[in-house]
Design a protein around this motif. Structure first.
Motif, mmCIF file in Angstrom:
data_model
loop_
_atom_site.group_PDB
_atom_site.id
_atom_site.type_symbol
_atom_site.label_atom_id
_atom_site.label_comp_id
_atom_site.label_asym_id
_atom_site.label_seq_id
_atom_site.Cartn_x
_atom_site.Cartn_y
_atom_site.Cartn_z
ATOM 1 N N SER A 1 -3.125 8.356 2.068
ATOM 2 C CA SER A 1 -2.638 9.474 2.900
ATOM 3 C C SER A 1 -1.943 8.956 4.160
ATOM 4 O O SER A 1 -1.143 9.652 4.765
ATOM 5 C CB SER A 1 -3.798 10.390 3.282
ATOM 6 N N LYS A 2 -2.266 7.728 4.538
ATOM 7 C CA LYS A 2 -1.661 7.183 5.761
ATOM 8 C C LYS A 2 -0.512 6.209 5.460
ATOM 9 O O LYS A 2 0.011 5.559 6.370
ATOM 10 C CB LYS A 2 -2.720 6.449 6.584
ATOM 11 N N ALA A 3 -0.136 6.142 4.186
ATOM 12 C CA ALA A 3 0.837 5.120 3.795
ATOM 13 C C ALA A 3 2.149 5.240 4.562
ATOM 14 O O ALA A 3 2.774 4.232 4.897
ATOM 15 C CB ALA A 3 1.092 5.179 2.286
ATOM 16 N N GLU A 4 2.576 6.452 4.865
ATOM 17 C CA GLU A 4 3.880 6.626 5.518
ATOM 18 C C GLU A 4 3.804 6.644 7.054
ATOM 19 O O GLU A 4 4.819 6.797 7.720
ATOM 20 C CB GLU A 4 4.589 7.874 4.994
ATOM 21 N N ASP A 5 2.620 6.505 7.587
ATOM 22 C CA ASP A 5 2.461 6.505 9.057
ATOM 23 C C ASP A 5 2.720 5.096 9.598
ATOM 24 O O ASP A 5 1.970 4.167 9.314
ATOM 25 C CB ASP A 5 1.029 6.953 9.383
ATOM 26 N N PRO A 6 3.791 4.930 10.369
ATOM 27 C CA PRO A 6 4.130 3.553 10.807
ATOM 28 C C PRO A 6 3.072 2.914 11.693
ATOM 29 O O PRO A 6 3.002 1.692 11.786
ATOM 30 C CB PRO A 6 5.439 3.751 11.570
ATOM 31 N N ASP A 7 2.245 3.717 12.341
ATOM 32 C CA ASP A 7 1.244 3.124 13.229
ATOM 33 C C ASP A 7 -0.105 2.900 12.555
ATOM 34 O O ASP A 7 -1.015 2.343 13.155
ATOM 35 C CB ASP A 7 1.049 4.029 14.455
ATOM 36 N N ALA A 8 -0.208 3.355 11.326
ATOM 37 C CA ALA A 8 -1.516 3.290 10.657
ATOM 38 C C ALA A 8 -1.800 1.902 10.083
ATOM 39 O O ALA A 8 -0.892 1.106 9.861
ATOM 40 C CB ALA A 8 -1.564 4.321 9.529
ATOM 41 N N TYR A 9 -3.092 1.640 9.863
ATOM 42 C CA TYR A 9 -3.565 0.444 9.155
ATOM 43 C C TYR A 9 -4.263 0.946 7.893
ATOM 44 O O TYR A 9 -5.480 1.006 7.853
ATOM 45 C CB TYR A 9 -4.538 -0.339 10.043
ATOM 46 N N PRO A 10 -3.503 1.305 6.866
ATOM 47 C CA PRO A 10 -4.112 2.035 5.747
ATOM 48 C C PRO A 10 -4.936 1.160 4.803
ATOM 49 O O PRO A 10 -5.603 1.705 3.929
ATOM 50 C CB PRO A 10 -2.911 2.612 4.997
ATOM 51 N N VAL A 11 -4.872 -0.142 4.953
ATOM 52 C CA VAL A 11 -5.601 -1.003 4.014
ATOM 53 C C VAL A 11 -6.767 -1.671 4.741
ATOM 54 O O VAL A 11 -6.565 -2.339 5.758
ATOM 55 C CB VAL A 11 -4.688 -2.090 3.408
ATOM 56 N N THR A 12 -7.947 -1.459 4.223
ATOM 57 C CA THR A 12 -9.123 -2.099 4.823
ATOM 58 C C THR A 12 -9.614 -3.187 3.872
ATOM 59 O O THR A 12 -9.950 -2.903 2.725
ATOM 60 C CB THR A 12 -10.234 -1.075 5.077
ATOM 61 N N MET A 13 -9.633 -4.394 4.369
ATOM 62 C CA MET A 13 -10.049 -5.528 3.540
ATOM 63 C C MET A 13 -11.361 -6.084 4.077
ATOM 64 O O MET A 13 -11.544 -6.192 5.291
ATOM 65 C CB MET A 13 -9.010 -6.659 3.608
ATOM 66 N N THR A 14 -12.233 -6.444 3.172
ATOM 67 C CA THR A 14 -13.456 -7.129 3.573
ATOM 68 C C THR A 14 -13.352 -8.575 3.111
ATOM 69 O O THR A 14 -13.145 -8.842 1.928
ATOM 70 C CB THR A 14 -14.686 -6.457 2.937
ATOM 71 N N LEU A 15 -13.462 -9.478 4.066
ATOM 72 C CA LEU A 15 -13.316 -10.905 3.753
ATOM 73 C C LEU A 15 -14.628 -11.626 3.967
ATOM 74 O O LEU A 15 -15.397 -11.278 4.858
ATOM 75 C CB LEU A 15 -12.274 -11.547 4.679
ATOM 76 N N ARG A 16 -14.840 -12.657 3.175
ATOM 77 C CA ARG A 16 -16.031 -13.480 3.379
ATOM 78 C C ARG A 16 -15.626 -14.934 3.580
ATOM 79 O O ARG A 16 -14.832 -15.490 2.818
ATOM 80 C CB ARG A 16 -16.989 -13.381 2.189
#
Lengths: 665, 665
Positions: B153-168
């Motif tokens: 839903s936030k893909a087109e929002d230039p200020d958004a961070y639509p991808v949340t990654m969990t790193l180890r």
């Protein structure tokens, strides 16, 4: 309390400028092969080179740097000079372009003259020294020599250390040079192309050493590369012979703001009344301007250098550039000098102490010769000294250093003497103006000088390593004994790779025997090739005699074959093995033939070798042709190498084909 | 106790192989211009690449690497492949050479295909990332992604961070990859061209991080460059579509001992009954052998890889090589694989998560395509993402990544599918042998495939950045919109320097408008040039509108002029300034004319441009031609860039001549 120490070394190089670094680089190859060999290089300065120092690299220098593995790196950063534009006064007295000529004469070399800041060139040589010597050779600074004693009675004893040097380790304060009355600040005049870390690594006293320490070094050999005011030269008592002119020139390294249309070309500008300018475009938008000043030096009097500020130089440049605008956006460096041409008669004392570079010859910087000649001096000396030190060659070859380089230096200053007077002179107003310089004469001198300056015209006289008398020059007309073996394209037989043959002649201390095998598909010619191969494999060949047992058979004399057939018409395995085609080796056989991306290079023709009969050419470790013989003249090879090389205690001896099996396609 | 942390970044690249490093390298340019941009690259391995991985560099890849400042360094170390030799069984059933063909088709590029160990190529890219990003972008390892959530839903929002990654963050132990059931020892499989220090610097956890730490990263964009088993692809749920063959191949990187005459050529060898071999000669005397094995894979069953030892591969190679001898002097690396061709339909999710390289397409290694296609994927994506992130371009251009690269990957696997079957098939005994592969068909496929494999044949379809419909293709017949703008030689007007024009097209995120100015000495044509220049300087030009106030006028769209006059017939100052000849700049005007060391390159002809009338060609930041227009068609330029670029808040606006004064010679 002064600390004292004592040590021994094989070669001590005094001065880490271009001449000293080149000496260290060439000798590093021998250190690599024999880690017991001790080569040291010291410099009195705590800092490396400033901006602004000499920076032209001539064709022959680039050819040599290529064979040292350095040219590609340097060319990536350098500015290629393409055109020289000549500007002279027109009828209104203002300058206008009268000619454009190529900066490098087409055809004289595979390289063109380029320009790069000396600091970068030195950086690449330093990196190469570290790599080749496995960091055994490194510049020690700040150290000055204080005393040198030569025991001439021991000069011919191979085990002696006839030169005793006294060195003093200096503090940073006393080793920072003065420039124009102002102490040069570290950083201000440093190269902007190097990182602080790279620079700093250079400036420390060697580990365990402290300022003030005195070291006595017993040396087999000393090379004085310590510049125009050479301490080594003065200590030897050698006189610089020649004279100063009264012309004074200013130099600017600047990013210009000018509508002069050839500001990115090399230019020689003669104005009617305001003097001359030479433009040398450099890397990174910099341009060097040599600007003739109106002041003259009084004979025998020291010039007051404080008079020559950048403002004075810029103001004079503006006048000369009229009707074009000239200003400076950014000034990187400036200086002023006084042209003089001087050279010593001797380049060596007992062939134990040598001098090289500015230490034995100085001239005007505008022909870009200083750094080139300096490096080429020690490129010449290095392999000779390396071969003697490693016990492979007779000490007699050391005499050829002075025999070869002194006459060249003399010719250079004669040329420079003429050229700088033509360039500093006022242009003639018309043919009747006998006090003025004819611009036609100037142009002719410039074109001729350019070939000379390229370094490719050198032709050393007959000497122990340059065997003109024993050569059949007519068999390889353009491989003139005494001149550098010129590169032409060939195709590597193993895979059809087009390349410059010169790239194969790596500077690694080896002599080369180049077998022009001719038309190897012709059975009669193949019989001659087989016979030549059989000689090489025989007990008595120069390879079998001068290669130590256990060493690679090409490690002393490298035998390379170039045939004149198409590579589809003959196989590598058709050539005698192992002599010409060492087992599992693929870079010993080349063809003069067309390839996928290039037409037939006609390199036999360029070398002046008969395409059927071929020839044998011996090339010295520094790339100069030293003998031309016929395929049957193996006795000439014996004679040539017997005069130079020393047989090792255990020789390689004859070579058999072993399990090298042939399969014909 | 597990440590948790949270962070934000603009782009997270998963995987530091060729695709990931190229993405990081291209994005580094934008980081350099905007240090607030956060680009990260992580890799799950604690060690860098082993010996033996993919190593061919195709022409188009080298052209791109040149524009990234990397080609010269790579070419210095690489092995140039010159010739392909084809070997087939003769009437006795033994192999013999039937053909030699060029490895790179003459004329398709200024580069030839070369080979260099992947580790060295990655090293050069890593150095370049550090240099360009001022060490802001660096590989963090060993880190694995464990979770990815996309808020579409936030893909087109230039200020958004639509991808949340969990790193180890991993420990060294768990991150060291397995190879053939044996844990790879550090050092054993490392490149022998890198120093220990260089390697070690790569393997540390980022400062302040500890093994086991979990980091939640909010990302604007993610690029999955995590290889054939891509975690990103699997998490996206994208299917790899295609199939495996049943052919099994072994690979050896070895220094051979063989009397096979073409061992230093690339070779395709079909034996009668024992399978095929491809030879790829490499740097440092290494040769890669792809050896077909007799075992077949059973459909749907996993192959027992422990069966495939170097001895098995060497034994089979010996059989294929008969009547030539074959042995291995030194084995550097080996592996075995199973040919498969598979590709995903989609290369992106919401234009927020992208996959590239092996993550979206796999094929056989023999055509040397893997590394090239992988790097070219992110070379394509990188500039688009960079322009969007820096607010210069519309998000719509990101769609063109999949539009361009997916069909290319599909074409590649179709080609590979055909080629690998022809290569793995038994040669036909005669024309009646329908089960066998005709060697004529194979050769034809090989030659055709070689052009395809060079990467120079790519022709992207019409899309937002590839404007075929709006182009007047006939004005520049050989600058085909959708293909890479091919380099031809030109002469730099300022000093007459001969160079490849492609060298001027540095990959720095800029579009280029190339003005083929034509016969500028013709007054009518000069009037058109003047008008074009006046447009560029006007308020409404694409330059005035899309360049931010205060920025260099060529920083967004770089305007370069190539005229067709001799440089002696016209001055740089005759061209409209400042539009075409920016003040005190000397690399904006080029000539198609002869020069001192080169004949007339006839480059107008090669580009298919009329020498009198000229043309205007727009080239994308990745070097592909995207629009061809007439000098009067400035409205086409407006239209093209309006579709792509975003006007900055404060525009540069019109430009006046200022104090740029003309002096005519």
């Amino acid at each position: 309390m002064t600390k004292y120490s004592e040590s021994y070394c094989d070669v001590l190089i005094v001065g880490a400028g271009p001449a000293g670094l080149m000496a260290a680089r060439v000798l590093s190859q021998y250190v690599r092969e024999d880690p017991d060999l001790k080569v040291r290089i010291i410099d009195k300065r705590s800092t490396k080179v400033y901006n602004g120092q000499a920076d032209g690299l001539q064709c022959r220098t680039l050819e040599s740097l290529k064979n040292l593995g350095l040219a590609d790196k340097i060319l990536e950063e350098a500015n290629d000079m393409s055109t020289i534009a000549l500007y002279n006064p027109d009828e209104t007295g203002k300058i206008r372009r009268t000619d454009r000529i190529p900066d490098t004469l087409p055809g004289i070399s595979r390289y063109h003259q380029v320009v790069l800041h000396q600091g970068r060139i030195e950086r690449h040589i330093l990196d190469s020294i570290a790599e080749v010597s496995d960091t055994r050779v490194k510049v020690e600074r700040p150290i000055i020599p204080e005393k040198m004693e030569i025991d001439s009675s021991k000069a011919e004893d191979p085990d002696a250390y006839p030169v005793t040097m006294t060195l003093r380790y200096m503090g940073e304060e006393e080793s920072t040079p003065l420039q124009f009355g102002h102490r040069t600040e570290n950083g201000l005049f440093r190269s902007n192309l190097q990182t602080q870390e790279e620079e700093d690594a250079q400036y420390r006293l060697p580990e365990g050493k402290e300022a003030g320490e005195i070291e006595t070094v017993h040396c087999k050999y000393v090379i004085g590369c310590d510049g125009g005011h050479s301490w080594v030269r003065r200590t030897l008592g050698f006189e610089m012979i020649g004279e100063q002119t009264d012309y004074i020139w200013g130099v600017l390294d600047a990013v210009p703001a000018s509508n002069f249309p050839d500001i990115r070309s090399r230019c020689a500008i003669h104005s009617a009344e305001s003097g001359s300018i030479m433009i040398i475009p450099r890397e990174n938008n910099l341009v060097r301007f040599y600007v003739q000043l109106q002041d003259r030096a009084e004979k025998g009097q020291r010039v007051d250098r404080t008079k020559f500020t950048p403002e004075v130089v810029i103001a004079n440049a503006k006048k000369i550039f009229e009707p074009y605008t000239f200003d400076v956006q950014q000034l990187d460096w400036f200086t002023a000098y006084h042209i003089g041409q001087r050279v010593t008669e001797k380049f060596s004392k007992d062939e134990r102490v040598f001098i090289a570079g500015d230490a034995c010859h100085t001239h005007s910087p505008k022909a870009g010769q200083g750094m080139n000649t300096s490096m080429m001096d020690t490129y010449n000396l290095g392999w000779k000294l390396g071969l003697v030190l490693s016990g492979r060659a007779k000490r007699d070859i050391l005499k050829t250093y002075e025999q070869e380089r002194q006459p060249f230096a003399q010719a250079l200053i004669d040329f420079d003497h003429q050229f700088s007077r033509l360039f500093s002179g006022r242009p003639a107003k018309d043919v009747a103006d006998e006090m003025g310089v004819s611009m036609d004469v100037f142009k002719e001198a410039f074109v001729k000088g350019n070939e000379f300056a390229s370094g490719t015209a050198i032709n050393y006289d007959e000497n122990l390593v340059t065997d003109k008398k024993g050569s059949k020059q007519e068999l390889a007309k353009n491989c003139v004994v005494g001149t550098r073996f010129k590169s032409h394209p060939v195709v590597r037989h193993s895979e059809g790779y087009w390349m410059h043959f010169g790239d194969r002649l790596v500077t690694d201390g080896r002599f080369r025997i180049i077998l022009f095998a001719g038309k190897a598909t012709d059975p009669a010619q193949m019989a001659r090739i087989q016979k030549f191969g059989a000689y090489l494999d025989s007990e008595g060949s120069v390879i079998s005699r001068f290669t130590p047992k256990g060493a690679d058979r090409n490690s002393r004399i490298d035998v390379i074959t170039i045939h004149s057939c198409h590579r589809d018409d003959i196989e590598m395995h058709d050539f005698p093995a192992p002599s010409l085609h060492p087992k599992w080796q693929y870079d010993f056989i080349y063809a003069d033939c067309d390839s996928w991306h290039h037409p037939h290079p006609k390199s036999y023709q360029a070398w002046g070798v008969d395409e059927t009969k071929g020839a044998v050419v011996v090339v010295r470790p520094d790339g100069y042709t030293s003998l031309v013989a016929d395929l049957e003249d193996t006795a000439e090879l014996d004679r040539y190498f017997d005069g130079i090389l020393i047989e090792p205690k255990e020789k390689a001896g004859a070579q058999t084909e072993g399990d090298w099996t042939k399969v014909f396609v």
